[in-house]
Design a protein around this motif. Sequence first.
Motif, PDB file in Angstrom:
ATOM      1  N   PRO A 179       0.813  -1.221   0.000  1.00 35.52           N
ATOM      2  CA  PRO A 179       0.000   0.000   0.000  1.00 35.52           C
ATOM      3  C   PRO A 179       0.850   1.276   0.000  1.00 35.52           C
ATOM      4  CG  PRO A 179       0.001  -0.980   2.183  1.00 35.52           C
ATOM      5  CD  PRO A 179       0.738  -1.925   1.289  1.00 35.52           C
ATOM      6  N   GLU A 180       2.129   1.146   0.344  1.00 39.34           N
ATOM      7  CA  GLU A 180       2.968   2.339   0.437  1.00 39.34           C
ATOM      8  C   GLU A 180       3.697   2.624  -0.873  1.00 39.34           C
ATOM      9  OE1 GLU A 180       4.273   3.492   4.110  1.00 39.34           O
ATOM     10  OE2 GLU A 180       2.208   2.869   4.487  1.00 39.34           O
ATOM     11  N   CYS A 181       4.414   1.591  -1.394  1.00 41.88           N
ATOM     12  CA  CYS A 181       5.236   1.855  -2.580  1.00 41.88           C
ATOM     13  C   CYS A 181       4.642   1.263  -3.846  1.00 41.88           C
ATOM     14  CB  CYS A 181       6.666   1.357  -2.369  1.00 41.88           C
ATOM     15  SG  CYS A 181       6.792  -0.431  -2.320  1.00 41.88           S
ATOM     16  N   GLY A 182       3.648   0.396  -3.704  1.00 39.75           N
ATOM     17  CA  GLY A 182       2.961  -0.132  -4.878  1.00 39.75           C
ATOM     18  C   GLY A 182       3.623  -1.340  -5.513  1.00 39.75           C
ATOM     19  N   CYS A 183       4.730  -1.805  -4.959  1.00 40.38           N
ATOM     20  CA  CYS A 183       5.396  -2.940  -5.600  1.00 40.38           C
ATOM     21  C   CYS A 183       4.697  -4.251  -5.225  1.00 40.38           C
ATOM     22  CB  CYS A 183       6.883  -2.977  -5.256  1.00 40.38           C
ATOM     23  SG  CYS A 183       7.187  -3.501  -3.571  1.00 40.38           S
ATOM     24  N   GLN A 184       4.885  -5.261  -6.056  1.00 48.39           N
ATOM     25  CA  GLN A 184       4.274  -6.566  -5.820  1.00 48.39           C
ATOM     26  C   GLN A 184       5.106  -7.342  -4.801  1.00 48.39           C
ATOM     27  OE1 GLN A 184       1.324  -7.840  -7.035  1.00 48.39           O
ATOM     28  NE2 GLN A 184       0.950  -5.793  -7.893  1.00 48.39           N
ATOM     29  N   LYS A 225      11.022  -3.066   0.969  1.00 51.73           N
ATOM     30  CA  LYS A 225      11.345  -1.663   1.258  1.00 51.73           C
ATOM     31  C   LYS A 225      10.598  -1.133   2.494  1.00 51.73           C
ATOM     32  CE  LYS A 225      10.634   1.510  -2.022  1.00 51.73           C
ATOM     33  NZ  LYS A 225      10.548   1.839  -3.462  1.00 51.73           N
ATOM     34  N   CYS A 226       9.289  -1.472   2.577  1.00 49.42           N
ATOM     35  CA  CYS A 226       8.432  -0.827   3.587  1.00 49.42           C
ATOM     36  C   CYS A 226       8.144  -1.713   4.796  1.00 49.42           C
ATOM     37  CB  CYS A 226       7.116  -0.399   2.964  1.00 49.42           C
ATOM     38  SG  CYS A 226       7.304   0.417   1.378  1.00 49.42           S
ATOM     39  N   GLY A 227       8.502  -2.972   4.730  1.00 54.68           N
ATOM     40  CA  GLY A 227       8.204  -3.869   5.848  1.00 54.68           C
ATOM     41  C   GLY A 227       6.837  -4.524   5.686  1.00 54.68           C
TER      42      GLY A 227
HETATM   43 ZN   LIG Z   1       6.447  -1.162  -0.140  1.00 57.89          ZN
END
Ligand SMILES: [Zn+2]
Length: 412
Positions: A47-52, A87-89
């Motif tokens: 939800p933060e960076c959009g990566c799969q 990246k975001c945990g």
């Molecule tokens: Zn992320």
Amino acid sequence: MDTLDRHYAQLLGLQSPWEVMDVNLDLEKLHVTIRLEHPNGETVQCPECGCQCTIADRGPERRWRHIDTMQFKTELVAATPRCNCAKCGVKTIAVPWAGKNSRFTLMFESFALTVIKACGTVHQAKGLLKIGWDAVHRIMERGVERGLKRRKVEGIKYAGIDEKSFRKGHNYITVLNDLEGARVLEVVEGRTQQNAEDLWDTLDEEVRNAIEAVAMDMWEPFIKSTRLKLPDASIVHDRFHISGYLNKAVNEIRSKEHKEFMAMGDTTLKCSRQLWLFNVENVSEERWMEFDELLKMDLKCAEAWAMKESMRHFWDYKYAGSAENYFEKWLAWVEEHGQAPMKKVGQMIKNHLADVLTYFRHRITNAFSEGINSKIQSIKSMARGFRGFKNYRIRILFFCGKLDMAISPATH
Ligand SMILES: [Zn+2]
């Protein structure tokens, strides 16, 4: 998926890989619970960076209120996956049917907005939607937030600034209006110069500089803050506030005269209060006859009334110069024959005359604010159990801000 599950999946516009696992119908409680599941093995979006990312685990089960199915209260239940983002945990993913932190589905919230707007009162909407005060308030708050983000304020030519009393006693709010757009732009608590400056600061300098004139009462803090924040704009002390002062003066004079009469047992002015405040054209013929009798008598309030009525012609002039001449004559009459309250109003207009005559250039009034006033008044009176100014602001912007609050999947 059996037929019922598929039916609900369609109704919800459910996207793959989400599936309806189970539909539980409680006939006694008139309650439908739809259990949704996101299968393992699928990748999910952070939800933060959009990566799969892969699924880390599942959060606790959550519930979302949906639009009733027939008379059945309908809820969605799901344990939302949490993604394992490098990246975001570990983050809870977004669900397609509801906004972040909302306990309602988008469809419910969208429907609720329509219901609240149509009701015009939170109380009625709350009953129809079968949700509590807080829930209605949060739906309105999110709607206003969306609306403010989308709102365009460029090119406002005429603004109005006006105070309203808030709660009982001496609590005030100050309202900033776009007069041509007939909408409330912002609201602050209080009516001091600092409050009004804060209000102006909610508009960018560029937007403020484009405003040509501001309609307002003869209230120093509003005048000063406007001169400071919009140095090039004209100030227009509008006729609605001025006629308010004139009416008040007539009423004061009548009330004093009535008391003097009553002390002598004279009931001439009894029950006449409303007569002196009406506009001539709005009085029925019968009442007019009665009123005409009063006018023929040598009454102080009859003269005050005539002064008030004459001031109405002031606004009919085409040019400021002619209006100014008319005012000088009117003032001379008031100074010579008027009672103290009328003289006081005459003096007040005289002191602000330059910013009254601006009317003949811009022709703006707070007439629109008067309409908004009654709307704001009704918001206030229905707001029992009110939780302070913040809620009040949301309601004013919700009902009077002309905001586009619609929910689109892209904006939640
Ligand atoms: Zn992320």
